[in-house]
Write a protein that holds these residues in place. Structure first.
Motif, mmCIF file in Angstrom:
data_model
loop_
_atom_site.group_PDB
_atom_site.id
_atom_site.type_symbol
_atom_site.label_atom_id
_atom_site.label_comp_id
_atom_site.label_asym_id
_atom_site.label_seq_id
_atom_site.Cartn_x
_atom_site.Cartn_y
_atom_site.Cartn_z
ATOM 1 N N SER A 128 -86.653 47.424 10.806
ATOM 2 C CA SER A 128 -86.296 48.483 9.865
ATOM 3 C C SER A 128 -86.877 48.138 8.494
ATOM 4 O O SER A 128 -86.440 47.178 7.848
ATOM 5 C CB SER A 128 -84.777 48.633 9.765
ATOM 6 O OG SER A 128 -84.446 49.520 8.712
ATOM 7 N N TYR A 129 -87.858 48.917 8.057
ATOM 8 C CA TYR A 129 -88.469 48.656 6.759
ATOM 9 C C TYR A 129 -87.582 49.181 5.630
ATOM 10 O O TYR A 129 -87.727 48.755 4.473
ATOM 11 C CB TYR A 129 -89.865 49.287 6.710
ATOM 12 C CG TYR A 129 -90.837 48.525 7.592
ATOM 13 C CD1 TYR A 129 -91.562 47.451 7.094
ATOM 14 C CD2 TYR A 129 -90.983 48.850 8.939
ATOM 15 C CE1 TYR A 129 -92.419 46.726 7.903
ATOM 16 C CE2 TYR A 129 -91.841 48.138 9.758
ATOM 17 C CZ TYR A 129 -92.553 47.070 9.239
ATOM 18 O OH TYR A 129 -93.395 46.353 10.056
ATOM 19 N N GLU A 130 -86.660 50.097 5.934
ATOM 20 C CA GLU A 130 -85.749 50.617 4.912
ATOM 21 C C GLU A 130 -84.787 49.520 4.432
ATOM 22 O O GLU A 130 -84.495 49.420 3.243
ATOM 23 C CB GLU A 130 -84.944 51.798 5.466
ATOM 24 C CG GLU A 130 -85.741 53.072 5.672
ATOM 25 C CD GLU A 130 -86.622 53.016 6.913
ATOM 26 O OE1 GLU A 130 -86.398 52.115 7.773
ATOM 27 O OE2 GLU A 130 -87.552 53.847 7.032
ATOM 28 N N ILE A 131 -84.297 48.707 5.386
ATOM 29 C CA ILE A 131 -83.344 47.661 4.999
ATOM 30 C C ILE A 131 -83.932 46.258 5.179
ATOM 31 O O ILE A 131 -83.226 45.266 5.062
ATOM 32 C CB ILE A 131 -82.035 47.784 5.801
ATOM 33 C CG1 ILE A 131 -82.291 47.667 7.311
ATOM 34 C CG2 ILE A 131 -81.334 49.093 5.483
ATOM 35 C CD1 ILE A 131 -81.018 47.656 8.151
ATOM 36 N N ASN A 132 -85.243 46.203 5.468
ATOM 37 C CA ASN A 132 -85.951 44.925 5.602
ATOM 38 C C ASN A 132 -85.239 43.988 6.577
ATOM 39 O O ASN A 132 -84.856 42.868 6.244
ATOM 40 C CB ASN A 132 -86.099 44.244 4.236
ATOM 41 C CG ASN A 132 -87.058 43.069 4.275
ATOM 42 O OD1 ASN A 132 -88.031 43.073 5.035
ATOM 43 N ND2 ASN A 132 -86.784 42.053 3.471
ATOM 44 N N SER A 133 -85.071 44.472 7.804
ATOM 45 C CA SER A 133 -84.274 43.722 8.774
ATOM 46 C C SER A 133 -84.823 43.917 10.187
ATOM 47 O O SER A 133 -85.318 45.003 10.533
ATOM 48 C CB SER A 133 -82.818 44.191 8.715
ATOM 49 O OG SER A 133 -82.043 43.587 9.711
ATOM 50 N N ILE A 134 -84.739 42.860 10.986
ATOM 51 C CA ILE A 134 -85.078 42.965 12.406
ATOM 52 C C ILE A 134 -83.868 43.516 13.145
ATOM 53 O O ILE A 134 -82.790 42.927 13.116
ATOM 54 C CB ILE A 134 -85.481 41.595 12.983
ATOM 55 C CG1 ILE A 134 -86.805 41.126 12.354
ATOM 56 C CG2 ILE A 134 -85.625 41.669 14.509
ATOM 57 C CD1 ILE A 134 -87.222 39.730 12.769
#
Length: 233
Positions: A128-134
């Motif tokens: 998720s690039y919105e929350i910078n998370s795998i």
């Protein structure tokens, strides 16, 4: 288009984490750009990734591919690429290119911690690039490129043991990706049977040869069960 994550950050995965190294970010970005802009470049990079010597027309194609993506210092860049031949970075980059049209994300040399820290060779993730998370690890992989099955036999047991521990820790599919350069597939399968590598937590895929188009077709077939929900085949 597939996105390669080279942030240098640690991403939380349950009670542990996954690292996306940034050490080779510049050369990875350059080579991915060349792959996307020149259809001949994947053939050359694949040969380099399995430690094949290139010269003559192939060397000219390498130079042309780098020029197209704006590389100015060709000699230095080619030397940097040659240094990577002893690693699996080029091979992993070619694997990513096989899935260039997908919306999945990819990490080269992911760092894992299963009680001990080490790097594997590549992994596919939902990111998720919105929350910078795998959000999910689709697949973690260790690569063995070989033209010597005798040497492979000595390396497999330890690597498979590590992959089993990784699969247990991260609760995701783990694969041993063996690439047999000289296409001795029957001997390779006999070796795998001899050392009894079957394990429900670790999958083994075998690719072979020096032809990129054949490699691409085989790899898509071998990984479709792991990645088909995200990837157009």
């Amino acid at each position: 288009m597939i996105k390669i994550i080279c942030t240098g950050k640690y991403y939380e995965i349950g009670d542990t984490y996954l690292v996306a190294p940034a050490k080779y970010k510049s050369i990875i970005n350059t080579l991915q750009s060349a792959l996307n802009k020149n259809s001949d470049f994947c053939d050359i990079l694949f040969k380099l990734s399995i430690k094949q010597e290139i010269k003559g027309k192939d060397l000219n194609k390498l130079r042309k591919g780098l020029k197209i993506c704006g590389v100015k210092r060709l000699r230095d860049t080619i030397k940097a690429i040659e240094k990577l031949q002893d690693t699996t970075i080029l091979f992993s980059l070619v694997v990513a290119h096989v899935y260039r049209d997908s919306d999945i994300s990819f990490i080269i040399e992911p760092g894992v911690d299963y009680g001990e820290y080490r790097t594997l060779d590549y992994c596919f993730v939902d990111f998720s690039y919105e929350i910078n998370s795998i959000e999910k690890i689709r697949l973690l992989a260790e690569v063995k490129r070989t033209s010597s099955l005798k040497r492979l036999k000595g390396e497999l047991s330890r690597s498979l043991s590590i992959l089993k521990r990784v699969a247990e820790c991260y609760n995701c599919p783990s694969i041993m990706h063996i690439h047999v350069v000289d296409e001795k597939l029957s001997e390779c399968f006999s070796l795998l049977e001899e050392i009894n590598v079957l394990d429900p937590l670790v999958n083994i895929i075998v690719t072979s040869g020096t032809d990129y188009r054949k490699f691409e077709k085989t790899l898509r077939m071998k990984l479709k069960d792991f990645l088909c929900s995200n990837i157009r085949l």
